[in-house]
Design an enzyme around this catalytic site. Sequence first.
Site, short mmCIF file in Angstrom:
data_model
loop_
_atom_site.label_atom_id
_atom_site.label_comp_id
_atom_site.label_asym_id
_atom_site.label_seq_id
_atom_site.Cartn_x
_atom_site.Cartn_y
_atom_site.Cartn_z
N GLU A 160 0.82 -1.22 0.00
CA GLU A 160 0.00 0.00 0.00
C GLU A 160 0.86 1.28 0.00
OE1 GLU A 160 -2.87 -0.20 3.20
OE2 GLU A 160 -4.18 -1.49 2.02
N GLU A 318 -6.66 -7.82 -0.24
CA GLU A 318 -7.12 -7.70 1.14
C GLU A 318 -8.57 -7.23 1.15
OE1 GLU A 318 -4.96 -4.96 3.60
OE2 GLU A 318 -3.02 -5.64 2.85
C1 GLA Z 1 -4.10 -2.33 5.03
C2 GLA Z 1 -2.76 -2.95 5.24
C3 GLA Z 1 -2.78 -4.11 6.17
C4 GLA Z 1 -3.70 -3.87 7.32
C5 GLA Z 1 -5.06 -3.53 6.81
C6 GLA Z 1 -6.07 -3.31 7.91
O1 GLA Z 1 -4.76 -2.79 3.93
O2 GLA Z 1 -2.14 -3.34 4.05
O3 GLA Z 1 -1.46 -4.29 6.60
O4 GLA Z 1 -3.23 -2.82 8.10
O5 GLA Z 1 -4.98 -2.36 6.08
O6 GLA Z 1 -7.32 -2.97 7.41
#
Ligand code: GLA
EC number: 3.2.1.23
Length: 693
Positions: A160, A318
Amino acid sequence: MERKEFKWPQPLAGNKPRIWYGGDYNPDQWPEEVWDEDVALMQQAGVNLVSVAIFSWAKLEPEEGVYDFDWLDRVIDKLGKAGIAVDLASGTASPPMWMTQTHPEILWVDYRGDVCQPGARQHWRATSPVFLDYALSLCRKMAEHYKDNPYVVSWHVSNEYGCHNRFDYSEDAERAFQKWCEKKYGTIDAVNDAWGTAFWAQRMNNFSEIIPPRFIGDGNFMNPGKLLDWKRFSSDALLDFYKAERDALLEIAPKPQTTNFMVSAGGAGIDYDKWGYDVDFVSNDHYFTPGEAHFDELAYSASLCDGIARKNPWFLMEHSSSAVNWRPINYRVEPGELVRDSLAHLAMGSDAICYFQWRQSKAGAEKWHSSMVPHAGPDSQIFRDVCELGADLNKLADEGLLSTKLVKSKVAVVFDYESQWATEHTATPTQEVRHWTEPLAWFRALADNGLTADVVPVRGPWDEYEAVVLPSLTILSEETTRRVREYVANGGKLFVTYYTGLVDDKDHVWLGGYPGSIRDVVGVRVEEFAPMGNGFGFPGAMDHLDLDNGTVAHDFADVITSVADTAHVVASFKADKWTGFDGAPAITVNDFGDGKAAYVGARLGREGLAKSLPVLLEELGIETSAEDDRGEVLRVERADETGENHFVFLFNRTHDVAVVDVEGEPLVASLAQVNESEHTAAIQPNGVLVVKL
Ligand code: GLA
Ligand code: GLA
């Protein structure tokens, strides 16, 4: 721009292609005894891939230049032998403490000059040559160590990018911004012209006078051209950093690679459409919006992701099985939503369904974030749903889903990161209007009328659709203007709203009346704006306008002063005489070349648009689906080129039971009951039915 060739992580030797299913796995946060149970539960749930080592730098390189891969080797070996593939991270998302202690110059700096300290994650700056060196060293070590590992099927580069370090105002960033401007503009005069620096004595004599948009005092206004370029630069600086990490990995260990985006309706920190050209496969992290927009926002974002992927399969890296931990109130999902949400991403073109994270943490800042195995353990509704979903995914793969793609819609709703950035400026006609809310409102209003739209980035092929919506697309560059004109002239069906085409890509106003560069295409001329407010601050100020089609405008209306001979008015405002709005045009339709353009000159919101659309769809000759399932159900189709594999996903968008006709063979019914003799199904709230035609 050149696009990287599409590549997808391949199954482990001897396995057939499956929908990838799993999540982020952080075994380094648990004692080793837990690992065997993890693997056994993964097998039980049908998990076939996990992402590993995303935040493991401090364990992989405990001291400068000292590497420890033993623990990771053991984990990967256990997983692989159990048939679980590994999406291996570069490990570079968050630097270890020893590094920031010896090299505080890698930390990012905020716009007031405060340094972001370690204590969380992603405290590094993208333009630091020192940090780049460290990150590339780890990438190379990882690549060398794992290049021949048969269980590692893909690279997950960093994590991210820009989530916490999007803007950095350090000296490194200043130098990089100057270089970026020099590359883009060539001469300082060209920068002066682009940023309109004749205004407020901002003229610069050379590139060294370019500084980041640092603190200017509260209540003052940053140069908008500079700010827009700063946002472009910040996205590009991270992109360059990412490309360096990616290339360091791939030079040694070529494997399909990705980096996880954060595409969701309100998220526009990074120009993900531009980044989409530089990954082997697009992957996304999506977290649901609590409340009534939950499903629609998810479907919208997934469609945008499919647009960014240009209809290649993409990877849901995710999402959450239930609550997150980072909102002020962390709502859980309702019964059925775990399965429904995943199937919605799948329907919209994802070939992988993964979660953050596999096992819920016991300690640390994310211990209250849901996961696939919750604190309660496997004897829990969440884990049962996770297992049910795993079985559904296997079934859909067996039935041939992986050979299919999201079927192209007849309507493209256009989204533009840069228009969002431009509308975020603090000196605009109204702070109540931003670009991003409008594509979502159109997507929902079209769905209310039985049409599932594709969300297409402005660089994408929207002009290949039967109909196109430009929803508050503030920036129309010369190039986009040309495409819009050609599209309609050649028979396209265009919807344009207020706030579209106000400026070019330098954020300079198109003069002569709005929307300056396509006035003749839409057949109206707007001379002024009428922003509206709630009247609390300024009692008696206008706070809404009624239209004669029964809808209500809030926040914004155009003052349309002329309508071309080729155009006609579809709806007008109804207001007190003294406002000047009574009888003024609000919605029009114009003939231009072989095409038609509808203009919506006010903010009607999802409800007003939904109500205005039937007439407009008819005027523009766009057919919608059967009367009976209008709006209640979102219908999404995936098919292959031969048409042999054709799947229909039916999602209930309401909190009532939706009864639908069943055309094919029902494969998955989650909160849905099929009545075989009557060829119908009752889909419950949060339910979904998947059939194969
Ligand atoms: C992001 C991060 C993860 C985690 C999630 C929690 O997507 O990549 O490491 O912190 O958020 O929602
Ligand atoms: C003040 C300033 C002007 C201008 C106006 C705008 O009067 O002196 O430069 O900014 O406000 O309202």
